[in-house]
Design a protein around this motif. Structure first.
Motif, PDB file in Angstrom:
ATOM      1  N   ASN A   1      -4.107   0.665  -2.664  1.00 52.02           N
ATOM      2  CA  ASN A   1      -4.465   1.303  -3.926  1.00 52.02           C
ATOM      3  C   ASN A   1      -5.412   0.370  -4.674  1.00 52.02           C
TER       4      ASN A   1
ATOM      5  N   GLU B   1       3.266  -3.889   3.171  1.00 51.98           N
ATOM      6  CA  GLU B   1       3.799  -2.535   3.157  1.00 51.98           C
ATOM      7  C   GLU B   1       2.958  -1.546   3.954  1.00 51.98           C
ATOM      8  N   GLY B   2       1.885  -1.997   4.567  1.00 56.56           N
ATOM      9  CA  GLY B   2       1.057  -1.121   5.376  1.00 56.56           C
ATOM     10  C   GLY B   2       0.168  -0.224   4.548  1.00 56.56           C
ATOM     11  N   VAL B   3      -0.116   0.954   5.085  1.00 57.73           N
ATOM     12  CA  VAL B   3      -1.038   1.897   4.458  1.00 57.73           C
ATOM     13  C   VAL B   3      -0.569   2.327   3.074  1.00 57.73           C
ATOM     14  N   SER B   4       0.720   2.433   2.862  1.00 58.10           N
ATOM     15  CA  SER B   4       1.231   2.902   1.567  1.00 58.10           C
ATOM     16  C   SER B   4       0.907   1.932   0.434  1.00 58.10           C
ATOM     17  N   ALA B   5       0.534   0.691   0.746  1.00 60.70           N
ATOM     18  CA  ALA B   5       0.209  -0.291  -0.290  1.00 60.70           C
ATOM     19  C   ALA B   5      -1.259  -0.261  -0.701  1.00 60.70           C
TER      20      ALA B   5
END
Length: 151
Positions: free
Chosen positions: A60, A54-58
């Protein structure tokens, strides 16, 4: 007062000892080899973290926990940590040798660099290998990786 300079192509007479380890040569060689390895490790790290899935949004806590639970990524991250810190420390040592005015100043700076590199390597290695991806009673349980609920 005239000073005579050697011809530029004259053979170089070493005043240093002839036997022993040539640390400058090995430091120079380390910088080249570690630089190439760091390029591979860093771009691999960036590719996996930013491009795959999902790229940067993943990115965490769960993503990092999942990576640090895998022995492959632990070794990858520790190799990157060790190579980068030793590479940077060696570069700083070279700068100190070039610009520090007195042997005492050189010794103090090089000791400080060595201490910083050793402390950061020890702490970073401990973080990678002792990281608990499923902390008990965490206030952020919704951020835990999926595999934590199975344990």
């Amino acid at each position: 007062m005239a000073t005579t300079l050697e011809a530029p192509r004259s053979p170089y007479a070493r005043s240093a000892r002839k036997n022993g380890v040539n640390w400058e040569k090995w430091g120079w060689l380390y910088m080249r080899v570690s630089g190439v390895l760091l390029v591979v490790l860093i771009f691999g790290h960036l590719f996996v973290n930013l491009m795959v899935g999902e790229g940067v949004s993943a990115l965490n806590f769960a993503f990092v926990s999942g990576k640090l639970a895998d022995p492959f990524w632990q070794i990858w991250d520790v190799a990157m940590l060790w190579l980068a810190l030793i590479h940077g420390g060696n570069g700083m040592r070279t700068l100190v040798n070039d610009y520090a005015a007195t042997p005492l100043t050189r010794g103090i700076f090089k000791t400080a660099i060595l201490a910083a590199v050793v402390v950061l390597i020890v702490l970073g290695t401990l973080v990678v290998f002792t990281f608990d991806p499923c902390p008990a009673g965490a206030a952020f349980a919704d951020l835990n990786p999926k595999f934590c609920s199975a344990l």
